[in-house]
Design an enzyme around this catalytic site. Structure first.
Site, PDB file in Angstrom:
ATOM      1  N   ASP A   1      -2.850 -18.300   2.568  1.00  0.00           N
ATOM      2  CA  ASP A   1      -4.039 -18.985   2.043  1.00  0.00           C
ATOM      3  C   ASP A   1      -4.561 -20.004   3.052  1.00  0.00           C
ATOM      4  O   ASP A   1      -5.769 -20.130   3.276  1.00  0.00           O
ATOM      5  CB  ASP A   1      -3.760 -19.632   0.673  1.00  0.00           C
ATOM      6  CG  ASP A   1      -2.360 -20.220   0.555  1.00  0.00           C
ATOM      7  OD1 ASP A   1      -1.550 -20.018   1.482  1.00  0.00           O
ATOM      8  OD2 ASP A   1      -2.068 -20.869  -0.457  1.00  0.00           O
TER       9      ASP A   1
ATOM     10  N   LYS B   1       3.687 -15.547   2.798  1.00  0.00           N
ATOM     11  CA  LYS B   1       3.561 -16.343   1.569  1.00  0.00           C
ATOM     12  C   LYS B   1       4.998 -16.664   1.128  1.00  0.00           C
ATOM     13  O   LYS B   1       5.447 -16.316   0.033  1.00  0.00           O
ATOM     14  CB  LYS B   1       2.788 -15.504   0.520  1.00  0.00           C
ATOM     15  CG  LYS B   1       2.398 -16.263  -0.727  1.00  0.00           C
ATOM     16  CD  LYS B   1       1.294 -17.273  -0.509  1.00  0.00           C
ATOM     17  CE  LYS B   1       1.000 -18.014  -1.798  1.00  0.00           C
ATOM     18  NZ  LYS B   1       0.168 -19.213  -1.594  1.00  0.00           N
TER      19      LYS B   1
ATOM     20  N   ASP C   1      -5.032  -6.656   6.190  1.00  0.00           N
ATOM     21  CA  ASP C   1      -6.250  -5.960   5.793  1.00  0.00           C
ATOM     22  C   ASP C   1      -7.349  -6.983   5.489  1.00  0.00           C
ATOM     23  O   ASP C   1      -8.481  -6.900   5.993  1.00  0.00           O
ATOM     24  CB  ASP C   1      -5.927  -5.122   4.534  1.00  0.00           C
ATOM     25  CG  ASP C   1      -7.048  -4.191   4.148  1.00  0.00           C
ATOM     26  OD1 ASP C   1      -8.041  -4.109   4.887  1.00  0.00           O
ATOM     27  OD2 ASP C   1      -6.937  -3.534   3.092  1.00  0.00           O
TER      28      ASP C   1
ATOM     29  N   TYR D   1       0.822  -1.218   0.000  1.00  0.00           N
ATOM     30  CA  TYR D   1       0.000   0.000   0.000  1.00  0.00           C
ATOM     31  C   TYR D   1       0.857   1.270   0.000  1.00  0.00           C
ATOM     32  O   TYR D   1       0.367   2.359  -0.269  1.00  0.00           O
ATOM     33  CB  TYR D   1      -0.946   0.035   1.207  1.00  0.00           C
ATOM     34  CG  TYR D   1      -2.001  -1.065   1.215  1.00  0.00           C
ATOM     35  CD1 TYR D   1      -2.257  -1.820   0.071  1.00  0.00           C
ATOM     36  CD2 TYR D   1      -2.730  -1.345   2.353  1.00  0.00           C
ATOM     37  CE1 TYR D   1      -3.203  -2.828   0.085  1.00  0.00           C
ATOM     38  CE2 TYR D   1      -3.692  -2.349   2.360  1.00  0.00           C
ATOM     39  CZ  TYR D   1      -3.911  -3.087   1.224  1.00  0.00           C
ATOM     40  OH  TYR D   1      -4.857  -4.079   1.231  1.00  0.00           O
TER      41      TYR D   1
ATOM     42  N   ASP E   1     -10.585  -8.377   8.195  1.00  0.00           N
ATOM     43  CA  ASP E   1     -11.998  -8.245   7.829  1.00  0.00           C
ATOM     44  C   ASP E   1     -12.689  -9.604   7.857  1.00  0.00           C
ATOM     45  O   ASP E   1     -13.837  -9.723   8.285  1.00  0.00           O
ATOM     46  CB  ASP E   1     -12.153  -7.612   6.432  1.00  0.00           C
ATOM     47  CG  ASP E   1     -12.344  -6.099   6.541  1.00  0.00           C
ATOM     48  OD1 ASP E   1     -12.010  -5.541   7.606  1.00  0.00           O
ATOM     49  OD2 ASP E   1     -12.830  -5.488   5.569  1.00  0.00           O
TER      50      ASP E   1
END
Ligand code: NAD
Length: 356
Positions: free
Chosen positions: A223, A191, A247, A142, A251
């Site tokens: 994942d 990852k 992020d 980001y 959520d």
């Protein structure tokens, strides 16, 4: 103790829910003999209306000088057409940046009284859900370089994800320390089978794990973590991860409890004031009606007591009071269940304060 708190109520339901959190903080101050003073500061749409910017430099300075900041929410349809650089949400990014808020803590706790609101099956949530996601907030993709260029007759876009060792180490320390204050289990999400940033992330986390032998540490691929959060959320205590994975996973985790109005968060810096806010937005559809759920903001204030002021006993008292009010059958509209008593936003704040 004496503490100065900046209240950034913001827009929509922001002023309604922050008022109730202040009411509860006042009850804490009275019960435990502290003095909390408040400075009310405009942020978001209301600041754009007054000053033409989502937060003024002077008000930003006030936030920096406070002991902690409590935020309601910003935004709403009235400001949707503002130019990108003066949109209400810009203020949030600016405060995060100016205050150096690199660590975002989001607890996901299922109050047993609200278990039926969870989308998960009773047998999955039977063991309870009580986990904390520690998300890196000021680095990664980001904040990396981005570009969209034309190449071979088509547009090609790229976003760069970059992490340095010191960025990983400082969020790692927050996570290990958080695990120490809880059940001493930490899962680090990456990852590493694909990304270089993740391989460095893992290397730094392993170095830290050696310094915290009392914390049981595991690596988990992002994942798999997304899957495990749904399959068996009780296996997690603290989860630490980089900005974008955090992020998305936070959520996902927040939905496990089924009620957005209940969820608090904290954003912490190395040594300045922390910022505390519910995860929901300004809910323009219900603003001004005194029906919003203030518990996410009240629980954010409780995180402020714990993380900024070192008032663990006081924070426990707030959380126990919230549980007791739910246990007594009081509900705002968003978490209403058959056989319970529906109460307004202000009544909910009053009940929690009285319970304290
Ligand atoms: P939202 O979280 O405001 O609302 C989503 C839904 O949840 C709505 O139906 C709302 O009524 C309900 N809801 C939210 N909080 C509630 C509460 N405390 N009690 C009861 N019901 C609650 O999300 P949205 O509708 O996507 O966004 C509305 C505005 O808020 C937008 O302008 C958005 O940009 C802004 N926003 C701000 C923040 C923030 O300030 N941190 C975060 C998200 C969205």
């Amino acid at each position: 103790m004496e503490k100065r708190i900046c209240i950034l109520a913001g827009d929509g339901i922001g002023p309604e829910v922050t008022s109730e959190a202040v009411r509860v903080l006042d009850a804490v101050a009275e019960k435990f003999g502290h003095t909390f003073s408040y400075e009310h500061i405009d942020i978001g749409g209301c600041s754009i209306d007054k000053y033409g910017v989502p937060i003024t430099d002077e008000n930003m300075g006030r936030c920096k000088a406070a002991d902690a900041v409590l935020l309601g929410a910003v935004g709403g349809p009235k400001w949707d057409l503002c130019p990108a650089d003066i949109r209400p949400e810009k203020a949030l990014l600016a405060v995060r940046k100016e205050l150096g808020l690199f660590a975002n803590l989001r607890p996901t706790k299922l109050f047993q009284e609200l278990a039926s609101a969870s989308p998960l099956k009773p047998e999955v949530i039977g063991c309870g859900i009580d986990l904390m996601i520690v998300r890196e907030l000021t680095g990664g993709i980001y904040f990396g370089k981005r570009s969209t260029v034309e190449r071979d007759g088509e547009l090609v876009a790229s976003d760069v994800m970059e992490y340095s060792e010191h960025e990983i180490e400082r969020i790692g320390r927050v996570a290990f320390e958080t695990a120490r204050r809880r059940n001493r289990r930490l899962a680090s999400v990456d990852k590493a089978n694909v990304l270089d940033t993740s391989r460095l992330w893992r290397e730094v986390m392993h170095r830290l794990a050696a310094e915290y032998p009392d914390v049981s540490y595991t690596d988990i691929l992002v994942d798999n973590c997304a899957m495990q959060l749904i399959r068996n959320p009780a296996q997690f205590d603290v989860i630490v991860t980089e900005n974008m994975f955090g992020d998305i996973l936070s959520d996902e985790a927040s939905m496990l409890t089924g009620s957005i109005g209940m969820m608090p968060s904290a954003s912490l810096s190395a040594d300045g004031p922390g910022m505390y806010e519910p995860i929901h937005g300004s809910a323009p559809d219900i603003a001004g009606q005194d029906i919003a759920n203030p518990l996410g903001t009240i629980l954010s204030a409780s995180m402020m007591l714990r993380y900024s002021f070192g008032m663990g006993t006081e924070a426990d008292a707030v959380e126990t009071a919230v549980s007791a009010v739910l246990n007594a059958g009081y509900r705002t509209g968003d978490i209403m269940q058959e056989g319970c008593t529906r109460v307004s936003c202000s009544k909910m704040g009053e009940l929690v304060s009285e319970m304290l």
